[in-house]
Design an enzyme around this catalytic site. Structure first.
Site, PDB file in Angstrom:
ATOM      1  CB  CYS A 112      -2.667   8.957  10.977  1.00 13.34           C
ATOM      2  SG  CYS A 112      -1.151   8.867  10.002  1.00 13.34           S
ATOM      3  CG  HIS A 142      -4.433  12.229   7.375  1.00  7.94           C
ATOM      4  ND1 HIS A 142      -4.561  12.596   8.696  1.00  7.94           N
ATOM      5  CD2 HIS A 142      -3.178  11.777   7.226  1.00  7.94           C
ATOM      6  CE1 HIS A 142      -3.421  12.394   9.318  1.00  7.94           C
ATOM      7  NE2 HIS A 142      -2.552  11.893   8.448  1.00  7.94           N
ATOM      8  CD  GLU A 191      -7.815  14.116   8.595  1.00 10.77           C
ATOM      9  OE1 GLU A 191      -8.307  12.978   8.506  1.00 10.77           O
ATOM     10  OE2 GLU A 191      -6.621  14.319   8.905  1.00 10.77           O
TER      11      GLU A 191
HETATM   12  N1  GLN Z   1      -0.141  11.578  10.711  1.00  6.95           N
HETATM   13  C1  GLN Z   1       0.110  10.758  11.704  1.00  6.95           C
HETATM   14  O1  GLN Z   1      -0.682  10.567  12.633  1.00  6.95           O
HETATM   15  C2  GLN Z   1       1.458  10.111  11.718  1.00  6.95           C
HETATM   16  C3  GLN Z   1       1.602   8.970  12.677  1.00  6.95           C
HETATM   17  C4  GLN Z   1       3.035   8.639  13.044  1.00  6.95           C
HETATM   18  N2  GLN Z   1       3.661   9.753  13.680  1.00  6.95           N
HETATM   19  C5  GLN Z   1       3.815   8.224  11.818  1.00  6.95           C
HETATM   20  O2  GLN Z   1       4.654   8.941  11.351  1.00  6.95           O
HETATM   21  O3  GLN Z   1       3.578   7.167  11.286  1.00  6.95           O
END
Ligand code: GLN
Length: 352
Positions: free
Chosen positions: A243, A324, A326
């Site tokens: 992410c 994600h 996970e």
């Molecule tokens: N879940 C995250 O790592 C989000 C990454 C970043 N803050 C976004 O909103 O795109």
């Protein structure tokens, strides 16, 4: 009934019922996840945001600590059509304002049409429209939270599974979900967690088999220390990211990121692997995306809007995911990402 007000960017104020009192502000976003509210509410990537659940009933199977992804609730406030008493009590104890009995379909439609927006909230016995509007007027945009990493990261390095027989992972904690560490530890890895502002000397001292940049809140461009680590170690140490980690790594390797209109938040986002053609359902929570992959190859895309979901480089030994793997909440379809990460850590032939 105690009242609550949400003041929205653009001037509208929506009335609701207070379920946990307080005044606050943040970027109003929504998730379509219909389950996994404990995991979502403890995901550090929601820091400085107000989380609206589009699913109408939140809290129907209680609140259990073993499902938490961190040690506290991260959204600044919580919005749903109906919150159960269990969740309302938890949020009251955590001092996080919560509201329900409003038309969340209308709110979500507004976010889809106008994009994620600033909001102010006032809830409880003393709540007024003016208080909600005053919060809105103080609300910053996500990119303006320039040191947001400091709000969510560990202060000191610590080690998980020191006697593990698997590869040694240096995980830069930009607001990491607990399941990332446990997914690595379950596979035998030794995981050193480093603060978001770790230096090259900190990483050199550990001499890890792979450098892993975690998920995290806000604008990836504000994570300048992690960006510098990627620039420093690319080609010397394999790199992995989830992410925000994907965004930071791409940004440091000649790529670019941009803010999306309303992002992807939910547990049924379809992702296609471009090599196998296989589609998996994924968990997502992001408001920024990689717009230019730079020195990396796009290996997976979102089926809905073609945004990059997986980036890789065989030459540089890099593997990242925007979603994600996970899970927690959400489907386990892509847990094998962690096998790929540890295989990369073991097999990489970087010699620099
Ligand atoms: N879940 C995250 O790592 C989000 C990454 C970043 N803050 C976004 O909103 O795109």
């Amino acid at each position: 009934m105690e009242t609550a007000y949400v003041a929205l960017e653009g001037g509208r104020v929506v009335e609701a019922r207070s379920r946990a009192p307080g005044t606050t502000r943040g970027e109003l976003v929504f998730t379509t996840a219909y389950t996994g509210y404990e995991e979502s509410l403890t995901d550090p990537s929601y820091e400085e945001q107000v989380l609206t659940f589009s699913y109408p009933l939140i809290g129907n199977y209680g609140v259990r600590e073993e499902r938490f992804e961190s040690d506290r609730v991260h959204p600044r406030a919580v919005v749903a059509r109906e919150l159960t008493d269990d969740v309302a009590e938890w949020l009251t104890e955590e001092d996080v304002p919560a509201i329900d009995h409003l038309d969340t379909r209308d709110l979500v439609t507004g976010i889809r049409e106008e994009g994620a927006m600033k909001c102010g909230i006032a809830a409880g016995p003393d709540a007024t429209e003016e208080a909600a509007r005053a919060e809105l007027s103080e609300c910053k945009g996500m990119s303006e939270h320039t040191d947001i990493g400091q709000q969510v990261s560990v202060a000191e390095r610590h080690t998980h599974n020191p006697n593990g027989d698997g590869p040694h992972v240096a995980l830069v904690d930009c607001g990491a979900k607990g399941s990332i560490t446990s997914s690595l530890v379950e596979r035998g890895a030794v995981v050193d967690i480093l603060p978001y502002d770790a230096t090259a000397a900190d990483v050199e001292h550990l001499d890890p088999d792979i450098l892993f940049i975690s998920n995290g809140p806000g604008d990836p461009e504000n994570f300048t220390a992690a960006h510098a680590l990627v620039e420093e170690f690319v080609g010397e140490v394999p790199l992995a990211g989830i992410c925000l980690g994907q965004q930071v790594i791409a940004g440091a390797l000649d790529g670019e990121t941009e803010k999306m209109d309303f992002g992807h938040r939910g547990v049924n986002q379809p992702v296609r692997d471009l090599r196998s053609g296989r589609v998996v359902m994924t968990t997502q929570n992001h408001g920024y995306t990689v717009s230019e992959p730079g020195r990396l190859e796009v290996t997976q895309v979102n089926v809905n809007d073609d945004t990059p979901e997986g980036l890789e480089s065989d030459d540089l030994d890099v593997i990242t995911r925007q979603y994600h793997p996970e899970a927690n909440p959400g489907p386990n379809d892509s847990l094998d990402f962690f096998d790929d990460v540890l295989a990369l850590a073991e097999d990489a032939e970087l010699t620099a």
